[in-house]
Every structure is written in C-alpha cells, then in structure tokens.
Design a protein around this motif. Structure first.
Motif, PDB file in Angstrom:
ATOM      1  N   MET A   1      -7.069  24.317 -73.124  1.00 12.90           N
ATOM      2  CA  MET A   1      -7.772  24.721 -74.353  1.00 12.90           C
ATOM      3  C   MET A   1      -9.190  25.156 -73.998  1.00 12.90           C
ATOM      4  N   THR A   2      -9.608  26.282 -74.521  1.00  6.93           N
ATOM      5  CA  THR A   2     -10.945  26.793 -74.229  1.00  6.93           C
ATOM      6  C   THR A   2     -12.003  25.924 -74.905  1.00  6.93           C
ATOM      7  N   PRO A   3     -12.989  25.439 -74.138  1.00  8.70           N
ATOM      8  CA  PRO A   3     -14.036  24.611 -74.752  1.00  8.70           C
ATOM      9  C   PRO A   3     -14.865  25.437 -75.727  1.00  8.70           C
ATOM     10  N   PRO A   4     -15.439  24.814 -76.753  1.00 18.16           N
ATOM     11  CA  PRO A   4     -16.249  25.558 -77.721  1.00 18.16           C
ATOM     12  C   PRO A   4     -17.489  26.146 -77.058  1.00 18.16           C
ATOM     13  N   LEU A   5     -17.927  27.272 -77.546  1.00 18.69           N
ATOM     14  CA  LEU A   5     -19.108  27.933 -77.011  1.00 18.69           C
ATOM     15  C   LEU A   5     -20.362  27.197 -77.457  1.00 18.69           C
TER      16      LEU A   5
END
Length: 564
Positions: A1-5
């Motif tokens: 899962m892509t970490p939040p920016l």
C-alpha cells in the motif's frame, strides 16, 4: 500500500504563549482594564501584559519551578491573574486555578492533590491562606498578588508578587513546547465526593480558543469590549482569557465586586459590548436595573451557562433591554464549551415563536465536539426532540481521564457527562436534568429544569428549584422550592395554577415550599443534594391519598405502562 504523501507545511506547535504574543504584536495598544482589590481602576495594554507575564515566568524559574510542576492561583478576575495564565504556562509549568468558594477542606485537598509548588493569591484571601498553609506542607511559598505596601498582616510568610516581578527584566523568549504537554489544571466543584482534576494541554486550549471565537460560537471580536463575570477560577472563565487575546478584544475585569450595581457601573464606564456569566449573577444585575430604572448603552451580547438559563431571564434581556442571550452548555471536563444556541440561515427564517423555542435550548455542538444520547441499554437514541437519554461527548478538548486517576471514565471512547438530554432534528441539545436529579415518576421521566423554568416565569418568583420527593405509589413526585421576590406574595395554589396548560397533568408539581434562599454550589449552581436533605421528610399532599383512583393518572398515555 502506498504511504500517504506528507504535507510540506511549517510544524509550529500550538502553544498558549502564542496567543498573548499575537495580541502584544498585533493588538498591542488594546486595553486591559481591571477593578483592583486595592479599590482603584488599573489600565494597561496587551503589550504591557506580555512583558509582565514574561517577568513572572522569569521569577518562577528563579524560584526553581520546573516545567510540568503546578502553580496554583486563588484570585479574582484581574490583570495579575491574566498574567499568571500566560506566565505560568509560557515556560511549561501548569496553571492551576483554585475555586476559593469551595470549603477550606476541599481547597486543601485540591492543593495537595495537585502538588502545587507555589500559590498566587489575592489579598482578600489572606485569612483563607493562613488556614490552608498548615494543611499544605508541600507548598514552597505563598505569593500575594500585591506590592510591598499592600501586603496583608498574616501568620503565613508570603512573597510580594510585584517585588518578584520587579527583579526581572521581562526579556524572556517563550520556549517552543510540546503542544501535548500539560498547560492548565481545573477541578470539578466536588458536589459528590472529592473534586476531580481535568488536566488540559496547550493543544486542547488553543483549539478551544479558536472554537470559542467562531461566529456561531461565543463570537468574540477585536471590536468587542468583553467583561467576563464568570470567574477565572471557574473552568478558565469559559476560555475568554485565551480567546480575547486571540481576537484582540478589549478585556474588562470586575475583580471581587459582582453585585448588580458594581457590574452595571463598570459595564457602562468601559462601554462593554459582551459579557458572560451564570444565571445567579444575572439575577442580581437585572434586579438592580429594574429597581434603578437603568438601561444598557453598549451591551449587545451575553453568554449564559453554568446552569440552564431560565427562558424568563432570556426574554427579559432580549425584550426589555435589547441584549442577545447566547445560551451555552459545557463542563469542566470539556474545557468547557460544548454547545451554543445559534440559528442557521433556515432556522432564522422561521416564525418568532419557533426561533425562540430553539434559542431557549442549549444549542448545537460547535466544531470539535461530537455528542449523542444513549438509553439504559447503551444504544443510541434518535434525535427527535422527544427521546430522553444520557448525554455522551467526545472531542480534542474533552478529557481522556481525570488527573492522577488510572482508570478512564470513557465508554467506548465517549465521555458520559452525567446529563440527561434530548436532541431535536435540528441538532439542538436540551438538557432536562442531571442524571442524579431527574424525577422518575411511575416509570416515566419528568424534567426538573422545565418545571423550574415555569416557576421563575411567574412575576412573584425570584428563584426556584425542583426536587423529587418520595411517593408511595409513583416512587417520586416533584416538589417546587421557591424564593419570592422582595415584597411579593404568592400562595401554593396560585403557583400550581400557573402550571395549568403549560405541562401535561402528570408533570404538575405535587407541592410548593417557600424558603428565604436556595443553596448554591461554589460555581453558582443549585445545590440539590442539600435541598433533598433539607426536605427528605417532606410529606406530599398526594402521598396522603394515593389510592387506586388517584387523579394523577388522568393525563398519562395508557399504552406507556407508566402511572398505572
């Protein structure tokens, strides 16, 4: 899962010192006016206040007060107390406001429980300090909020506040503190058991100050001259000492003189536009104005909270004096703001009676507070304005636990307030009782607050309280305890007749008792525990005739299962 920016904004902690720094820099010439204990009127500016708050911080550091340690205050509303609000918290210590109206034993308990290192006190409390000092051995020193020439004659060795400040330069740089570190400590009034401490954070108090300043909240403005009648020792004067510098509002402090004449004269002299206080204080002000034939020339708005504002008082302010009443509700555990009665656009277009019915309630939750009502089974109840339930709240300025208590009072992440309430489809809260004060008659609830409000609407009644009395058939029935206005006369039968057509018949009080005065807590609320003790042997007339044909059943819905 892509970490939040991650965002790319400055990480500036929310510190209380930033509020006073803002006022000193951007509203530096705005006045802070105080009626002093010495008897005169003191004036200075936000710029002066910040310099002296920095001197206080330097003085406390010189006395070896460490960040996180508590510094108590026993003081009225005044400029030195305001300096303590920021001078104590500004370097990381905790400002602990103490209610001097509590019993001395409770105050000693609070000082010891908080482990206050020093206590700042107004000289009017010299005798109280002499009584407290032997009971508070961990207090390192007592600091009189006075100069050397006004130090009281006391058994207890004391330090002079002005001498301590005079030894410092006031060139202190406010440190950057962890916004989640403790800033203020307030204790509940302790009407049952020992008082409990609510330990606030810099973050919670700055957020609370912003919320208090919103247009649909307390709505403070740089255009206002604000007189907080609510004491600074009562839940931080409802956040006004923080919200006023945030907005740049002029502050007017009344000191110890809170009688109707003193308040009115100060309001007029300082062109006060805004005030806040509990109903008992406004009773005195309105009585003075009525007797003196006085009118307000500048007052526009007042917040009334602490206990329910009687609709008759609200109508008097608005209809006779042109002053908008902002009905509010909150509690110590909430810093304290929870709801305020303000209309949205659609509600403001309704007929006058519909608007007034909403404004007589405690209002809608402000952003930052969520609320719900739950039944005995813990399930959420509908917002229909009819269902009564236990009120629960949550938010960033609501406590997680009490100071120095391991367990949490939260239920599934919500704080149970102890209030019984309804919430209507508009989202307006209506407090009907404290859970311990609700009258349970034949399995149905009767609101003591609603019955009190009807009583005080009678022109002969100055104040009223409703309590439950034992009844052999219904378990409990309402008794109205009344204080008459000076010179007024009223009979039991006349007051009971005044209720006709205003409540259903089974809500009608069973009896009336007339007294010279009602007991109040240290924060001005009716002390119903004492009233219940006083009238514990009172025999209701209906209790003498509680046979199967009791007329109290006449107006009860037959499918409710209540009252027969």
């Amino acid at each position: 899962m892509t970490p939040p920016l991650s965002g790319q904004m400055m990480d500036v902690p929310l510190n209380l010192s930033s509020l006073l720094a803002h006022a000193a820099r951007h509203h530096g010439d705005t006045e802070i006016v105080s009626r002093r204990i010495e008897g005169d009127i003191h004036r200075y500016t936000y710029k002066d206040c910040e310099r002296r708050a920095k001197q206080l911080a330097e003085a406390l550091i010189a006395l070896r007060v460490a960040p996180g340690e508590r510094v108590g205050t026993l003081a009225w509303n005044g400029y030195r107390h305001l300096e303590a609000y920021f001078g104590v918290t500004g370097f990381g210590a905790v400002c602990h406001t103490i209610n001097p109206r509590l019993f001395p034993e409770q105050i000693a308990f609070i000082v010891n429980h908080a482990d206050d290192r020093y206590v700042l006190f107004d000289t009017t409390f010299a005798a109280l300090v002499d009584a407290l000092a032997p009971q508070c051995p961990n207090v390192l020193g007592w600091i009189a909020l006075a100069d050397d020439g006004h130090l009281p004659d006391m058994r207890t060795p004391v330090l002079s506040y002005e001498t301590l400040l005079g030894a410092q330069r006031g060139e202190f740089d406010w440190p950057v503190l962890d916004e989640r570190s403790a800033s203020n400590l307030c204790y509940t009034s302790g009407t049952t058991g020992h008082p409990k401490g609510a330990l606030y954070t810099h973050r919670s108090q700055v957020l609370h100050a912003y919320a208090a300043s919103l247009p649909d909240s307390m709505a403070l403005s740089a255009r206002d001259s604000v007189l907080p009648v609510v004491p600074m020792f009562h839940v931080n004067a409802w956040g006004i000492p923080h919200a006023a510098p945030l907005t740049g509002a002029k502050l007017v402090f009344p000191g110890k003189d809170l009688d109707g004449r003193s308040l009115y004269e100060l309001m007029e002299a300082e062109r006060v536009t805004y005030s806040a206080g509990v109903p008992t204080v406004w009773l005195g002000l309105l009585a003075y104005m009525r007797d003196a034939g006085a009118r307000f020339s500048s007052l526009q708005r007042t917040v009334i909270g602490g206990s329910a504002c009687p609709p008759a008082m609200q109508r008097t302010f608005e209809d006779e004096y042109g002053v908008q009443v902002i009905h509010a509700w909150g509690m110590t555990e909430m810093s304290p703001l929870g709801t305020l009665a303000k209309l949205n656009w659609e509600q403001s277009q309704r007929p006058p009676d519909a608007r007034r019915a909403l404004l007589e309630k405690q209002g809608r939750a402000i952003c930052g507070v969520d609320m719900k009502i739950v039944g005995d089974d813990g399930r959420d109840l509908p917002w229909d304005g009819v269902a009564f339930g236990d009120l629960h709240v949550r938010g960033p300025w609501v406590i997680d636990r009490y100071f120095r208590q391991d367990g949490t009072p939260l239920v599934d992440g919500w704080f149970p307030t102890g209030d019984v309430a309804t919430i209507d489809p508009d989202g307006f809260l209506h407090i009907t009782d404290r859970s311990k004060d609700v009258i349970k008659s034949g399995g149905e609830w009767i609101s003591s607050i609603d019955l009190e409000n009807i009583a005080v609407a009678h022109p002969a009644v100055a104040e009223a309280a409703c309590i439950a009395c034992a009844h052999p058939r219904w378990t409990e029935r309402p008794l109205i305890v009344v204080v008459l206005r000076p010179g007024a006369t009223l009979t039991r039968e006349e007051l009971l007749a005044f209720y006709e057509g205003k409540v259903v018949k089974w809500w009608m009080p069973d009896d009336v008792a007339f007294v010279d005065a009602l007991p109040h807590t240290a924060t001005g609320k009716l002390q119903k525990l004492k009233l219940r003790e006083q009238f514990r042997h009172h025999v209701l007339p209906t209790a003498l005739d509680a046979g199967p044909d009791c007329p109290l059943t006449a107006d009860v819905p037959r499918d409710s299962g209540a009252h027969g």
